[in-house]
Design a protein around this motif. Structure first.
Motif, mmCIF file in Angstrom:
data_model
loop_
_atom_site.group_PDB
_atom_site.id
_atom_site.type_symbol
_atom_site.label_atom_id
_atom_site.label_comp_id
_atom_site.label_asym_id
_atom_site.label_seq_id
_atom_site.Cartn_x
_atom_site.Cartn_y
_atom_site.Cartn_z
ATOM 1 N N ALA A 1 0.815 -1.220 0.000
ATOM 2 C CA ALA A 1 0.000 0.000 0.000
ATOM 3 C C ALA A 1 0.847 1.268 0.000
ATOM 4 O O ALA A 1 0.301 2.362 -0.054
ATOM 5 N N GLY A 2 2.161 1.125 0.084
ATOM 6 C CA GLY A 2 2.999 2.316 0.188
ATOM 7 C C GLY A 2 2.703 3.080 1.469
ATOM 8 O O GLY A 2 2.793 4.301 1.514
ATOM 9 N N PRO B 1 -1.239 5.011 9.238
ATOM 10 C CA PRO B 1 -2.283 4.036 9.580
ATOM 11 C C PRO B 1 -3.520 4.148 8.694
ATOM 12 O O PRO B 1 -4.314 3.210 8.629
ATOM 13 N N ASP B 2 -3.676 5.289 8.015
ATOM 14 C CA ASP B 2 -4.834 5.430 7.124
ATOM 15 C C ASP B 2 -4.610 4.763 5.776
ATOM 16 O O ASP B 2 -5.521 4.655 4.963
ATOM 17 N N ARG B 3 -3.389 4.355 5.509
ATOM 18 C CA ARG B 3 -3.071 3.699 4.245
ATOM 19 C C ARG B 3 -2.878 2.194 4.438
ATOM 20 O O ARG B 3 -3.105 1.398 3.534
ATOM 21 N N CYS B 4 -2.401 1.829 5.652
ATOM 22 C CA CYS B 4 -2.086 0.421 5.929
ATOM 23 C C CYS B 4 -3.338 -0.440 5.804
ATOM 24 O O CYS B 4 -4.401 -0.084 6.285
ATOM 25 N N ILE B 5 -3.210 -1.600 5.119
ATOM 26 C CA ILE B 5 -4.349 -2.512 4.998
ATOM 27 C C ILE B 5 -4.230 -3.663 6.007
ATOM 28 O O ILE B 5 -5.133 -4.466 6.135
ATOM 29 N N GLY B 6 -3.080 -3.724 6.684
ATOM 30 C CA GLY B 6 -2.913 -4.772 7.694
ATOM 31 C C GLY B 6 -2.646 -6.143 7.124
ATOM 32 O O GLY B 6 -3.164 -7.148 7.616
ATOM 33 N N SER C 1 -4.120 -0.979 12.492
ATOM 34 C CA SER C 1 -3.075 -1.041 11.468
ATOM 35 C C SER C 1 -1.793 -1.609 12.053
ATOM 36 O O SER C 1 -1.764 -2.036 13.202
ATOM 37 N N MET C 2 -0.742 -1.553 11.252
ATOM 38 C CA MET C 2 0.586 -1.875 11.757
ATOM 39 C C MET C 2 0.980 -0.775 12.731
ATOM 40 O O MET C 2 0.560 0.372 12.601
#
Ligand code: SF4
Ligand code: SF4
Lengths: 337, 219
Positions: free
Chosen positions: B114-115, B129-134, B153-154
């Motif tokens: 997800a970059g 954390p708003d980009r992380c998909i986990g 998230s991570m």
């Protein structure tokens, strides 16, 4: 100690993705060899390939912390230096091509399309056609299916390789950090894919009996793949066990390999991966060829089921044994001992 | 709407305050970006890192607690800093406090589909954390098993960027260590200082170019 971050969903996905890719390739090869034979086996196998990959991808999605964000693929799979990104798009493309191929392999769909879409049913005349037999003239619809089959074979091969590349390129786990792992997973993907087509062929043998030539071809492919898989697996584990125990990575790689061959996972490894997944299919394939032209369906089914169990278990074991190296521990020990 | 305007104005004022000395009135947008650049330019290209002194650490875990508190880690979030205990040849306990190594060439960043992971000013590696998909690929990639996951998230150390500490300023864990066992600064300086004290600092491992140095022995 086992790897627990990625649990059963990714393991099952790596199996289903590989098997689906392999099954599509086998079905596409059968179709390309002779489009008039095994229509049903080819069609059902292509649907099975699609279903495996689709279920696998759904499993993977369900493992994410944010599945909904994961579905926004353009954002969530945008870093192309990651094999997860490459694999996600590859699997997505494969899914589309598998579905389209499976759809067009259905007779009613073909007939319907030929009626509605002139181009699809038309058989173009080419120079020199007169010289050829009527059978040589190929309708556009079949040409389209051939193109899809070839593209699907390419994408399927990519998905099969990617299931191993995903682990190899992670980089933090010594067991996975080997180019032999993508080789192993690719061979196993083809192996389990052929097995799935065999199971389907046996189940459909009343309606669409497998031609002797096709059955023999699959058995020969099985023998080749099992021999290749044994060689790759032995080399893979052998290299790990001879790793330098003085380095953290070497020690962890060796520990993982020992976990599989002599440690806590050894029983499952030898019984399910080696005996059921490799030895059984090999023996059954050889027997089938020796018994030439006699009733070999039970042998084929038995070998195929063994291959599927072994292939599935292989993914679970390789994931479970993929522990990190204790880099901090070895650095500190170097300082204080 | 009013709240939004107020926030923007406050941001603009803060931006102006940051470029003190400048009497030239420029547009709000350019003033903001100029101040942002100036604020980080001194540390933008300098790699910061940690130094963990084994001979001074007593294993009190003040650093761990300070990190949790300052970063408001939720209950299901694991510690960002870990203190591990080892035994030396004289059977004494040796404690080592580590967190993310803010690597030169982070594996986590390379594999994140997800970059969501980036390396910014002071070489700080942080996650959005708003980009992380986990997907948890980053922990499989990190040679030091640093990333952890909560239900959002991570999660990992960002040198307290999220807690309001500017890049290059001392994170809360280091501030909390009363035994002087943790240091934060440009890695080159940390190494030079330790060597000047007659110590031989070693990085934690080699992969990815980790920026955490270990020195000393205890007991
Ligand atoms: S220590 Fe791990 S999480 Fe931290 S920057 Fe390096 S690779 Fe990334
Ligand atoms: S868990 Fe989040 S930060 Fe880690 S690789 Fe996946 S998307 Fe990136």
């Amino acid at each position: 100690m086992l790897q627990l971050t990625w649990s059963w969903q990714p393991a099952l996905y790596l199996f289903l993705g590989g098997m689906g890719a392999g099954a599509f390739i086998m079905a596409a090869v059968l179709f390309l060899i002779d489009r008039t034979k095994h229509r049903l086996v080819v069609c059902v196998s292509m649907w099975a390939a699609f279903a495996s990959l689709a279920v696998g991808l759904l499993l993977l999605l369900s493992e994410l912390i944010s599945p909904v964000r994961g579905m926004m693929m353009w954002q969530s799979f945008s870093n192309f230096s990651s094999w997860m990104t490459l694999g996600a798009w590859g699997a997505f493309g494969a899914l589309a091509v598998f579905a389209l191929s499976a759809l067009l392999a259905m007779r009613p769909v073909g007939n319907w399309l030929a009626k509605r879409w002139k181009w699809f049913g038309a058989t173009p005349k080419q120079a020199g056609d007169a010289a050829k037999s009527a059978k040589a003239a190929v309708p556009n619809g079949v040409k389209l299916r051939r193109v899809l089959a070839v593209v699907g074979i390419g994408l399927g091969a990519f998905v099969a390789v990617y299931t191993g590349m995903l682990l190899m390129t992670a980089g933090g786990v010594p067991l996975w950090d080997s180019p032999l792992l993508p080789c192993l997973f690719t061979v196993s993907a083809f192996d389990t894919g052929v097995a799935l087509v065999e199971v389907i062929a046996v189940l459909l043998s009343k309606k669409d009996p497998l031609a002797h030539r096709a059955a023999a071809l699959m058995e020969k492919i099985v023998i080749g793949l099992v021999v290749a898989e044994v060689a790759v697996l032995a080399l893979f584990l052998g290299t790990l066990m001879s790793g330098d125990p003085a380095t953290a990575a070497g020690a962890a790689g060796a520990a993982s390999a020992e976990l599989l061959t002599t440690g806590g996972l050894a029983t499952v490894f030898w019984a399910m991966v080696v005996a059921a997944g490799l030895a059984l299919p090999l023996v059954m394939a050889v027997l089938s060829l020796v018994l030439n032209k006699r009733e070999t369906r039970p042998l084929m089914a038995l070998g195929a089921i063994g291959a599927l169990i072994g292939g599935c278990e292989l993914r679970f074991l390789i994931l479970a044994a993929g522990v990190h190296a204790d880099v901090l521990g070895s650095t500190v020990m170097g300082l204080i001992m | 709407m009013t709240e939004h305007t107020a926030l923007t104005r406050r941001g603009f004022l803060a931006g102006c305050a940051a470029v003190t000395g400048s009497l030239v009135v420029v547009g709000a947008a350019s003033a903001g970006s100029a101040s942002a650049e100036e604020g980080v330019s001194s540390v933008a290209n300098v790699q910061y890192g940690f130094l963990s002194d084994l001979s001074r650490c007593v294993g009190c875990e003040n650093c761990v607690a300070a990190c949790r508190e300052a970063n408001h880690l939720s209950e299901e979030t694991a510690n960002r800093r870990r203190v591990q205990v080892f035994m030396n040849s004289r059977s004494n306990n040796v404690y080592v406090s580590t967190s993310c190594m803010h690597c030169d060439d982070p594996n986590c960043l390379r594999v994140c589909p997800a970059g969501a992971i980036s390396k910014g000013a002071a070489g700080i590696v942080s996650v959005n954390p708003d980009r992380c998909i986990g997907c948890k690929y980053c922990v499989q990639a990190c040679p030091y098993e640093v990333p952890t996951y909560n239900n959002v998230s991570m999660d990992k150390c960002d040198c307290c960027l999220g807690a309001g500490v500017a890049p290059g300023d001392t994170p809360y864990c280091v501030q909390a260590c009363i035994f002087d066992a943790l240091k934060y600064g440009p890695v080159d300086e940390l190494r030079a200082e330790a060597e000047a004290r007659g110590l031989a600092p070693v990085p934690v491992g080699e992969a990815c170019g980790p920026n955490c140095l270990l020195v000393g022995e205890r007991g």
